[in-house]
Design an enzyme around this catalytic site. Structure first.
Site, PDB file in Angstrom:
ATOM      1  N   GLU A 143      -5.180  -4.082  -5.796  1.00 23.65           N
ATOM      2  CA  GLU A 143      -5.499  -2.954  -6.219  1.00 23.65           C
ATOM      3  C   GLU A 143      -5.940  -1.981  -5.054  1.00 23.65           C
ATOM      4  O   GLU A 143      -7.174  -1.397  -5.452  1.00 23.65           O
ATOM      5  CB  GLU A 143      -6.134  -3.095  -7.455  1.00 23.65           C
ATOM      6  CG  GLU A 143      -5.578  -3.581  -8.558  1.00 23.65           C
ATOM      7  CD  GLU A 143      -5.881  -3.391  -9.993  1.00 23.65           C
ATOM      8  OE1 GLU A 143      -6.331  -2.253 -10.238  1.00 23.65           O
ATOM      9  OE2 GLU A 143      -5.914  -4.290 -10.974  1.00 23.65           O
ATOM     10  N   LEU A 178     -25.706 -23.928  -0.104  1.00 21.12           N
ATOM     11  CA  LEU A 178     -25.438 -25.321  -0.574  1.00 21.12           C
ATOM     12  C   LEU A 178     -25.162 -26.335   0.535  1.00 21.12           C
ATOM     13  O   LEU A 178     -25.172 -27.406   0.193  1.00 21.12           O
ATOM     14  CB  LEU A 178     -24.499 -25.228  -1.499  1.00 21.12           C
ATOM     15  CG  LEU A 178     -25.116 -25.074  -3.047  1.00 21.12           C
ATOM     16  CD1 LEU A 178     -25.482 -23.626  -3.172  1.00 21.12           C
ATOM     17  CD2 LEU A 178     -23.766 -25.410  -3.994  1.00 21.12           C
ATOM     18  N   SER A 227       0.899  -1.166   0.133  1.00 24.96           N
ATOM     19  CA  SER A 227      -0.023   0.048   0.069  1.00 24.96           C
ATOM     20  C   SER A 227       0.861   1.341  -0.090  1.00 24.96           C
ATOM     21  O   SER A 227       0.646   2.167  -0.410  1.00 24.96           O
ATOM     22  CB  SER A 227      -0.945  -0.024   1.286  1.00 24.96           C
ATOM     23  OG  SER A 227      -1.869  -1.193   1.198  1.00 24.96           O
ATOM     24  N   GLN A 262     -37.986 -18.979   4.637  1.00 24.47           N
ATOM     25  CA  GLN A 262     -37.778 -17.577   4.572  1.00 24.47           C
ATOM     26  C   GLN A 262     -36.326 -17.216   4.920  1.00 24.47           C
ATOM     27  O   GLN A 262     -35.811 -16.319   4.293  1.00 24.47           O
ATOM     28  CB  GLN A 262     -38.511 -17.033   5.769  1.00 24.47           C
ATOM     29  CG  GLN A 262     -38.408 -15.566   5.882  1.00 24.47           C
ATOM     30  CD  GLN A 262     -39.393 -14.772   6.687  1.00 24.47           C
ATOM     31  OE1 GLN A 262     -38.962 -14.843   8.077  1.00 24.47           O
ATOM     32  NE2 GLN A 262     -40.605 -14.072   6.471  1.00 24.47           N
ATOM     33  N   THR A 287      -6.540  -2.448  -0.789  1.00 24.58           N
ATOM     34  CA  THR A 287      -7.186  -3.167   0.275  1.00 24.58           C
ATOM     35  C   THR A 287      -8.524  -2.340   0.482  1.00 24.58           C
ATOM     36  O   THR A 287      -8.469  -1.053   0.237  1.00 24.58           O
ATOM     37  CB  THR A 287      -6.404  -3.521   1.617  1.00 24.58           C
ATOM     38  OG1 THR A 287      -6.230  -2.085   2.078  1.00 24.58           O
ATOM     39  CG2 THR A 287      -4.972  -4.380   1.184  1.00 24.58           C
ATOM     40  N   SER A 288      -9.493  -3.118   1.263  1.00 23.66           N
ATOM     41  CA  SER A 288     -10.635  -2.393   1.501  1.00 23.66           C
ATOM     42  C   SER A 288     -10.275  -1.017   2.451  1.00 23.66           C
ATOM     43  O   SER A 288     -10.955  -0.023   2.470  1.00 23.66           O
ATOM     44  CB  SER A 288     -11.543  -3.440   2.525  1.00 23.66           C
ATOM     45  OG  SER A 288     -12.203  -4.374   1.392  1.00 23.66           O
ATOM     46  N   GLN A 331     -23.174 -21.429   2.358  1.00 25.37           N
ATOM     47  CA  GLN A 331     -24.235 -21.814   3.459  1.00 25.37           C
ATOM     48  C   GLN A 331     -25.285 -22.494   2.971  1.00 25.37           C
ATOM     49  O   GLN A 331     -25.942 -23.253   3.600  1.00 25.37           O
ATOM     50  CB  GLN A 331     -24.377 -20.436   4.211  1.00 25.37           C
ATOM     51  CG  GLN A 331     -25.049 -20.779   5.657  1.00 25.37           C
ATOM     52  CD  GLN A 331     -24.291 -21.457   6.576  1.00 25.37           C
ATOM     53  OE1 GLN A 331     -22.929 -21.385   6.313  1.00 25.37           O
ATOM     54  NE2 GLN A 331     -24.960 -22.192   7.587  1.00 25.37           N
ATOM     55  N   ARG A 355     -33.502 -28.208  -4.407  1.00 25.29           N
ATOM     56  CA  ARG A 355     -33.069 -28.954  -3.529  1.00 25.29           C
ATOM     57  C   ARG A 355     -34.239 -29.111  -2.378  1.00 25.29           C
ATOM     58  O   ARG A 355     -34.814 -27.948  -2.026  1.00 25.29           O
ATOM     59  CB  ARG A 355     -32.009 -28.214  -2.354  1.00 25.29           C
ATOM     60  CG  ARG A 355     -31.587 -28.900  -1.163  1.00 25.29           C
ATOM     61  CD  ARG A 355     -31.222 -30.289  -0.900  1.00 25.29           C
ATOM     62  NE  ARG A 355     -30.507 -30.833   0.058  1.00 25.29           N
ATOM     63  CZ  ARG A 355     -30.224 -31.874   0.513  1.00 25.29           C
ATOM     64  NH1 ARG A 355     -30.410 -32.890  -0.301  1.00 25.29           N
ATOM     65  NH2 ARG A 355     -29.916 -32.211   1.797  1.00 25.29           N
TER      66      ARG A 355
END
Length: 374
Positions: free
Chosen positions: A353, A328, A122, A269, A355-356, A326, A258
């Site tokens: 490119e 699947l 960075s 839900q 970082t967050s 999750q 499924r």
């Protein structure tokens, strides 16, 4: 028309090959050549150099469709165009553009962009790779790290400093040929995801590069690198949208087929809300990406908007991948489901490119500076 053409190609050809290439950790040279034959390596580049024209809106559309089918191919594609071709097209002179761009566009040459170093990620201005000038040459010494396409590329855009004490004011941008004496690459294996994209370490030992291969004026390399990153982040946002969309479609298809307790799990839900969140975030990420690409094409300021798109799209892709696994359940934990690969591929989008954390800093600085100037 562009999106449909690329979508058909990506789903018919790239998608079936993606798990095979991932397993082999094999660079998809055939994919690269097919993209060239379709003219897709020339997007954003003027037709006078063999390009296909268009702008970042078209680039982001193509990148999204490729990423939806094969994340690794989208990483190769994004780096080749967004970093390498853009550097030459925007900062090269006419002779350099005529010399370097055609083979990169027709697929004869693969491009790699060398900025990151073992001790300089960075903090770009702290790079230690040096370029010492004399007798019409620059002598490169140093190491670049985590370079996409580095193991297979022929044309390298490299950033090096003439004086480390000058920090950002002493950096040059040089085009280096693979066959240059004193230059070697070492493939870096063992990645979590994007396994079919090549990543390498670049080593320069008194490597001679002609002064005529310098892009832009002397000591302006840092500023050109920042401008390239500002726009190339739009491609990473588009890549993230593609991966997120693949996760949504895989999870939805599984949920409607499924059954548990004689009912499709899509009727519950808990599953519906996960799908709703995924769809909403992916669509929002796509709109942020489109806005940034349009601003770029209009030559309007887009630094904040590109960072917003990259930040939100990458984090949305990772949330979508987690939800897909999750939904699947146990099947999602195995490679045969594809979402296992999406889960691994998605993580890097929050890292490379910018970082967050870097993007949150860019966005907040822009907001604060605007407030201070009002």
């Amino acid at each position: 028309m562009l999106a449909k053409t690329v979508q058909d190609f990506a789903q018919d050809y790239l998608a079936p090959m993606a798990p095979i290439l991932d397993e082999r950790e094999e660079f998809p040279m055939e994919n690269f050549h097919r993209l060239a034959s379709m003219g897709l390596l020339g997007i954003t580049i003027d037709e006078k150099y063999g390009g296909a024209g268009g702008g970042f809106k078209e680039f982001s559309i193509v990148t999204e469709e490729i990423a939806k089918a094969c994340g690794a191919t989208s990483a190769i594609y994004g780096s080749h165009i967004g970093l390498v071709l853009q550097s030459i097209a925007r900062f090269g002179n006419e002779e350099q553009k005529s010399r370097f761009l055609p083979p990169l566009i027709d697929g004869t040459s693969v491009g790699a962009w060398g900025l990151t170093e073992p001790e300089s990620g960075s903090d770009v201005a702290s790079m230690s790779t040096t370029s010492t000038s004399g007798d019409g040459l620059y002598r490169l010494n140093g190491t670049k790290h985590f370079i996409t396409n580095g193991d297979v590329a022929d044309t390298f855009v490299i950033y090096a400093t003439q004086n480390r004490e000058l920090k950002s004011k002493g950096v040059n941008c040089l085009v280096v040929d693979r066959n240059t004496p004193g230059f070697q690459t070492i493939k870096q294996d063992g990645k979590l995801g994007m396994k079919a994209s090549s990543t390498a370490e670049l080593i320069f030992e008194d490597c001679p590069v002609p002064e005529k291969n310098r892009l832009g004026e002397e000591n302006t390399g840092f500023y050109s690198a920042m401008q390239i990153l500002e726009s190339s982040r739009i491609a990473i946002a588009a890549q993230s949208v593609g991966i997120g969309q693949a996760c949504l479609e895989a999870a939805t298809n599984y949920a409607v087929s499924r059954k548990t307790f004689n009912n499709p799990i899509a009727s519950y839900q808990a599953i519906q809300w996960m799908l709703a969140d995924m769809a909403t975030e992916i669509d929002a990420a796509r709109l942020l990406t489109r806005r940034a690409s349009i601003l770029k094409d209009m030559k309007e300021p887009h630094n904040k908007e590109a960072s917003m798109a990259k930040l939100f799209a990458s984090e949305s892709a990772n949330r979508a991948a987690t939800k897909a696994v999750q939904i699947l359940g146990g099947y999602g934990y195995f490679k045969s489901s594809h979402v296992e690969r999406y889960f691994r591929d998605a993580k890097i989008t929050e890292i490379y490119e910018g970082t967050s954390e870097i993007h949150r800093m860019i966005i907040s600085r822009s907001i604060i500076n605007q407030a201070n100037n009002n």
